[in-house]
Design a protein around this motif. Structure first.
Motif, PDB file in Angstrom:
ATOM      1  N   ASN A 126      84.371  79.460 -38.520  1.00  0.00           N
ATOM      2  CA  ASN A 126      85.074  80.126 -37.435  1.00  0.00           C
ATOM      3  C   ASN A 126      85.741  79.057 -36.580  1.00  0.00           C
ATOM      4  OD1 ASN A 126      86.018  81.847 -35.497  1.00  0.00           O
ATOM      5  ND2 ASN A 126      84.008  82.483 -34.752  1.00  0.00           N
ATOM      6  N   ASP A 127      87.069  79.091 -36.513  1.00  0.00           N
ATOM      7  CA  ASP A 127      87.836  78.074 -35.790  1.00  0.00           C
ATOM      8  C   ASP A 127      87.427  76.661 -36.191  1.00  0.00           C
ATOM      9  OD1 ASP A 127      89.382  79.923 -34.378  1.00  0.00           O
ATOM     10  OD2 ASP A 127      87.849  80.140 -32.820  1.00  0.00           O
ATOM     11  N   GLY A 128      87.244  76.463 -37.486  1.00  0.00           N
ATOM     12  CA  GLY A 128      86.937  75.141 -38.025  1.00  0.00           C
ATOM     13  C   GLY A 128      85.478  74.738 -37.942  1.00  0.00           C
ATOM     14  N   ALA A 129      84.645  75.526 -37.285  1.00  0.00           N
ATOM     15  CA  ALA A 129      83.221  75.192 -37.158  1.00  0.00           C
ATOM     16  C   ALA A 129      82.401  76.023 -38.136  1.00  0.00           C
ATOM     17  CB  ALA A 129      82.741  75.450 -35.733  1.00  0.00           C
ATOM     18  N   ALA A 130      81.374  75.395 -38.706  1.00  0.00           N
ATOM     19  CA  ALA A 130      80.498  76.095 -39.650  1.00  0.00           C
ATOM     20  C   ALA A 130      79.647  77.122 -38.914  1.00  0.00           C
ATOM     21  CB  ALA A 130      79.605  75.095 -40.366  1.00  0.00           C
ATOM     22  N   VAL A 131      79.457  78.274 -39.546  1.00  0.00           N
ATOM     23  CA  VAL A 131      78.607  79.333 -39.007  1.00  0.00           C
ATOM     24  C   VAL A 131      77.581  79.673 -40.083  1.00  0.00           C
ATOM     25  CG1 VAL A 131      78.498  81.716 -38.177  1.00  0.00           C
ATOM     26  CG2 VAL A 131      80.492  80.298 -37.629  1.00  0.00           C
ATOM     27  N   ASP A 132      76.301  79.566 -39.735  1.00  0.00           N
ATOM     28  CA  ASP A 132      75.217  79.927 -40.650  1.00  0.00           C
ATOM     29  C   ASP A 132      74.559  81.185 -40.092  1.00  0.00           C
ATOM     30  OD1 ASP A 132      72.962  80.162 -42.254  1.00  0.00           O
ATOM     31  OD2 ASP A 132      72.633  78.005 -42.347  1.00  0.00           O
ATOM     32  N   TYR A 133      74.535  82.243 -40.900  1.00  0.00           N
ATOM     33  CA  TYR A 133      73.961  83.505 -40.443  1.00  0.00           C
ATOM     34  C   TYR A 133      72.450  83.557 -40.624  1.00  0.00           C
ATOM     35  CZ  TYR A 133      78.723  85.172 -40.011  1.00  0.00           C
ATOM     36  OH  TYR A 133      80.031  85.321 -39.635  1.00  0.00           O
ATOM     37  N   TRP A 134      71.881  82.539 -41.253  1.00  0.00           N
ATOM     38  CA  TRP A 134      70.438  82.501 -41.480  1.00  0.00           C
ATOM     39  C   TRP A 134      69.804  81.381 -40.670  1.00  0.00           C
ATOM     40  CZ3 TRP A 134      70.264  82.560 -47.565  1.00  0.00           C
ATOM     41  CH2 TRP A 134      70.566  83.857 -48.024  1.00  0.00           C
ATOM     42  N   ALA A 154      75.392  82.048 -34.988  1.00  0.00           N
ATOM     43  CA  ALA A 154      76.011  83.369 -34.981  1.00  0.00           C
ATOM     44  C   ALA A 154      75.141  84.273 -34.119  1.00  0.00           C
ATOM     45  CB  ALA A 154      76.113  83.916 -36.391  1.00  0.00           C
ATOM     46  N   ILE A 155      75.637  84.663 -32.951  1.00  0.00           N
ATOM     47  CA  ILE A 155      74.845  85.432 -32.003  1.00  0.00           C
ATOM     48  C   ILE A 155      74.833  86.890 -32.415  1.00  0.00           C
ATOM     49  CG2 ILE A 155      74.598  86.104 -29.592  1.00  0.00           C
ATOM     50  CD1 ILE A 155      76.123  83.452 -28.948  1.00  0.00           C
ATOM     51  N   LYS A 156      73.685  87.351 -32.886  1.00  0.00           N
ATOM     52  CA  LYS A 156      73.470  88.737 -33.288  1.00  0.00           C
ATOM     53  C   LYS A 156      74.566  89.261 -34.215  1.00  0.00           C
ATOM     54  CE  LYS A 156      70.550  89.972 -29.434  1.00  0.00           C
ATOM     55  NZ  LYS A 156      70.269  90.880 -28.363  1.00  0.00           N
ATOM     56  N   GLU A 157      75.210  88.391 -34.921  1.00  0.00           N
ATOM     57  CA  GLU A 157      76.202  88.819 -35.896  1.00  0.00           C
ATOM     58  C   GLU A 157      75.541  88.827 -37.263  1.00  0.00           C
ATOM     59  OE1 GLU A 157      80.118  87.088 -36.094  1.00  0.00           O
ATOM     60  OE2 GLU A 157      79.996  86.546 -33.981  1.00  0.00           O
ATOM     61  N   GLU A 158      76.034  89.700 -38.107  1.00  0.00           N
ATOM     62  CA  GLU A 158      75.527  89.736 -39.473  1.00  0.00           C
ATOM     63  C   GLU A 158      76.580  89.135 -40.388  1.00  0.00           C
ATOM     64  OE1 GLU A 158      74.775  93.937 -39.867  1.00  0.00           O
ATOM     65  OE2 GLU A 158      72.658  93.627 -39.401  1.00  0.00           O
ATOM     66  N   ALA A 159      76.111  88.559 -41.468  1.00  0.00           N
ATOM     67  CA  ALA A 159      77.025  87.978 -42.446  1.00  0.00           C
ATOM     68  C   ALA A 159      77.951  89.067 -42.977  1.00  0.00           C
ATOM     69  CB  ALA A 159      76.236  87.350 -43.589  1.00  0.00           C
ATOM     70  N   PRO A 160      79.213  88.736 -43.182  1.00  0.00           N
ATOM     71  CA  PRO A 160      80.148  89.740 -43.702  1.00  0.00           C
ATOM     72  C   PRO A 160      79.773  90.156 -45.122  1.00  0.00           C
ATOM     73  CG  PRO A 160      81.167  87.570 -43.656  1.00  0.00           C
ATOM     74  CD  PRO A 160      79.836  87.435 -42.994  1.00  0.00           C
ATOM     75  N   GLN A 161      79.955  91.426 -45.412  1.00  0.00           N
ATOM     76  CA  GLN A 161      79.713  91.933 -46.759  1.00  0.00           C
ATOM     77  C   GLN A 161      81.061  92.281 -47.381  1.00  0.00           C
ATOM     78  OE1 GLN A 161      76.273  94.740 -45.562  1.00  0.00           O
ATOM     79  NE2 GLN A 161      75.802  94.084 -47.640  1.00  0.00           N
ATOM     80  N   VAL A 162      81.784  91.260 -47.779  1.00  0.00           N
ATOM     81  CA  VAL A 162      83.134  91.437 -48.319  1.00  0.00           C
ATOM     82  C   VAL A 162      83.241  90.900 -49.742  1.00  0.00           C
ATOM     83  CG1 VAL A 162      84.255  91.398 -46.051  1.00  0.00           C
ATOM     84  CG2 VAL A 162      83.912  89.246 -47.295  1.00  0.00           C
ATOM     85  N   GLY A 163      82.134  90.433 -50.309  1.00  0.00           N
ATOM     86  CA  GLY A 163      82.169  89.744 -51.588  1.00  0.00           C
ATOM     87  C   GLY A 163      82.280  90.629 -52.812  1.00  0.00           C
ATOM     88  N   ASP A 164      81.927  91.906 -52.697  1.00  0.00           N
ATOM     89  CA  ASP A 164      81.925  92.836 -53.831  1.00  0.00           C
ATOM     90  C   ASP A 164      81.038  92.364 -54.981  1.00  0.00           C
ATOM     91  OD1 ASP A 164      83.437  94.924 -52.792  1.00  0.00           O
ATOM     92  OD2 ASP A 164      85.319  93.904 -53.244  1.00  0.00           O
ATOM     93  N   HIS A 165      80.071  91.522 -54.679  1.00  0.00           N
ATOM     94  CA  HIS A 165      79.076  91.066 -55.655  1.00  0.00           C
ATOM     95  C   HIS A 165      77.965  90.400 -54.857  1.00  0.00           C
ATOM     96  CE1 HIS A 165      77.165  88.967 -58.983  1.00  0.00           C
ATOM     97  NE2 HIS A 165      77.914  89.647 -59.822  1.00  0.00           N
ATOM     98  N   LEU A 166      76.726  90.652 -55.216  1.00  0.00           N
ATOM     99  CA  LEU A 166      75.594  90.098 -54.485  1.00  0.00           C
ATOM    100  C   LEU A 166      75.655  88.572 -54.429  1.00  0.00           C
ATOM    101  CD1 LEU A 166      72.937  90.422 -52.980  1.00  0.00           C
ATOM    102  CD2 LEU A 166      71.773  90.716 -55.181  1.00  0.00           C
ATOM    103  N   ALA A 167      76.049  87.923 -55.526  1.00  0.00           N
ATOM    104  CA  ALA A 167      76.130  86.458 -55.531  1.00  0.00           C
ATOM    105  C   ALA A 167      77.186  85.962 -54.551  1.00  0.00           C
ATOM    106  CB  ALA A 167      76.426  85.943 -56.937  1.00  0.00           C
TER     107      ALA A 167
END
Length: 200
Positions: A28-36, A5-18
């Motif tokens: 993304n388009d079937g490929a795994a994206v790891d933000y860490w 993930a190029i300079k992207e941050e993980a989405p904060q859409v979970g409404d819970h820290l966990a």
């Protein structure tokens, strides 16, 4: 194949820290994206979550490794609880989460807040990594114990693996984000409907 993930941050859409912890991995388009990919990215994510960044030196590689291990563990525990597997969570996984919780040492701390009123908080007293990951492990444990798992959901878009805690009044949330997956799904359905009409 894992995309960076190029300079992207993980989405904060979970409404819970966990949930947001799980969402540091996406698709993304079937490929795994790891933000860490580093301890620095983990620290930046923790800061976005409001977890106080520990002072002093933190072994970046160790923080990254422990954060990824916590995320993997949380995914197993939450999925087992969601699926109501026989006997629930595995005892070894519970013990592993307890290791994070037990390392998270804290002490009550009385201080004045920004409004001048007294507030009771907790001050981390353990090592830096345990202090950083402890609040996240605690959020996972609280979700497992107190969460309503009928409201713990994954996005319904077929190409999305993001999780969320449905806090809407109607409890009918289907998408991680209406702007992203909801609109993508509706656009795909519209194209499908139009192509079927054109073929007649």
């Amino acid at each position: 194949m894992i995309l960076t993930a190029i300079k992207e941050e993980a989405p904060q859409v979970g409404d819970h820290l966990a949930m947001d912890l799980l969402n540091t991995e996406a698709r993304n388009d079937g490929a795994a994206v790891d933000y860490w990919h580093s301890g620095e990215e983990v620290r930046a994510w923790l800061a976005r979550q409001g977890v106080v960044v520990a002072h002093g030196q933190v072994d970046s590689a160790a923080l990254h490794a422990q954060a990824v291990a916590l995320r993997t563990l949380a995914r197993r525990l939450i999925a087992a609880r969601k699926d109501e597997e026989e006997g629930g969570a595995d005892d070894a996984d519970i013990a592993a989460l307890n290791a994070y919780l037990h390392a998270y040492l804290g002490a009550p701390h009385l201080a004045r807040g920004g409004d001048g009123k007294l507030a009771l908080t907790r001050t981390a007293r353990g090592d830096a990594i345990a202090s950083l990951l402890g609040p996240v492990a605690e959020a996972v444990a609280q979700l497992l114990v107190e969460g309503d798992f009928t409201l713990v959901r994954q996005c319904e878009h077929p190409d999305c693996i993001l999780w969320f805690y449905d806090r809407t009044k109607s409890h009918k949330r289907r998408w991680c984000s209406m702007a992203l997956c909801g609109n993508r799904y509706k656009a795909a359905q519209f194209r499908k409907k139009n192509s079927q009409q054109d073929s007649h």
